[in-house]
Design an enzyme around this catalytic site. Sequence first.
Site, PDB file in Angstrom:
ATOM      1  N   SER A  52      12.770  70.245  15.734  1.00 44.87           N
ATOM      2  CA  SER A  52      12.109  69.483  16.788  1.00 44.87           C
ATOM      3  C   SER A  52      12.895  68.218  17.104  1.00 44.87           C
ATOM      4  O   SER A  52      14.043  68.300  17.516  1.00 44.87           O
ATOM      5  CB  SER A  52      10.661  69.184  16.368  1.00 44.87           C
ATOM      6  OG  SER A  52       9.885  68.818  17.487  1.00 44.87           O
ATOM      7  N   ASP A 196       8.268  75.356  18.683  1.00 48.72           N
ATOM      8  CA  ASP A 196       8.734  74.301  17.780  1.00 48.72           C
ATOM      9  C   ASP A 196       8.838  74.785  16.329  1.00 48.72           C
ATOM     10  O   ASP A 196       7.937  75.427  15.809  1.00 48.72           O
ATOM     11  CB  ASP A 196       7.723  73.152  17.859  1.00 48.72           C
ATOM     12  CG  ASP A 196       8.217  71.854  17.270  1.00 48.72           C
ATOM     13  OD1 ASP A 196       8.744  71.866  16.144  1.00 48.72           O
ATOM     14  OD2 ASP A 196       8.047  70.817  17.932  1.00 48.72           O
TER      15      ASP A 196
END
Length: 292
Positions: A52, A196
């Site tokens: 991320s 993610d």
Amino acid sequence: MNEISEHGSAPARALVLGGGGPVGASWEAALVLGLTTAGFSAADSDVVLGTSAGALVGAWLTMRPTGLAGLPDLMRQRAAWHAERAANGRSDREKLTRMMSKKPGAGGPSMLALAQAAVEAEPPLSAAEAAELWQRRAPEGSWPRNLAMASVDVKTGQARAWSADDRLPLAVGIACSTAAPGVAPAVDVAGTVWVDGGVRSSTNADLAVEAGGGLRGGGKVLIVACRPMDDLAREEAILAERGCDVRVLVSEPYYGQPSDLLDGRFIDAATEAGARQAREVAGELTKWWNEQ
């Protein structure tokens, strides 16, 4: 990825950069820039694995480390993007907060189930749309050989550490790794939808072994985490079992709740905290990192 450490007889080294939204990215950028300035050779790691926010910071570190100083300003733009989505009803921060606060075995919907629900609520971006979203905030150039980015197949829950070998545009890799359920759209790459890497873990540090062959015989791993998570102890233990010498660096408090990591008002505090923490630990970490 390199099969043999470029440090010759020195142990392989991996830097793991965890997730934390625009605010966490600002803390990480200031921290890593401070360590680098003090002589910590982070960009030369055999593996730089980002999840991320860590994927974006890792890209700047390995491609244009001096650009880390400007990353907080880029993250103000990203925070404004999140705020605009929320104002238009296209964001579910409660879903993200539940995911970020989730503990293994805590009951209720799994992280993967939350991610799947988010994908049902908002169609994924195409690879071209994802590239357009991130190309103005990503460094220019080819994907570095030592950079990997973690994301998760939303259908199977399997994690993948994208690398230069996958021939994916850098901006698309960042988009896949930062597609946080509830606040950022997933990404469709050749018919597979990615979200993610934080759906699996905030750091995914155990994937560093597969991302860099040099670590399979042990080595040094520095895990940088924007927030304390239960995953850290588990991943540290896995790496230790593989013969790795592991250090974990967790941020000092600079925000109140997980949703603050999307709030641009916390970026200055995060940047100051990262620079301060770098000054505090640079000497000890650099000595450990450089030991044979």
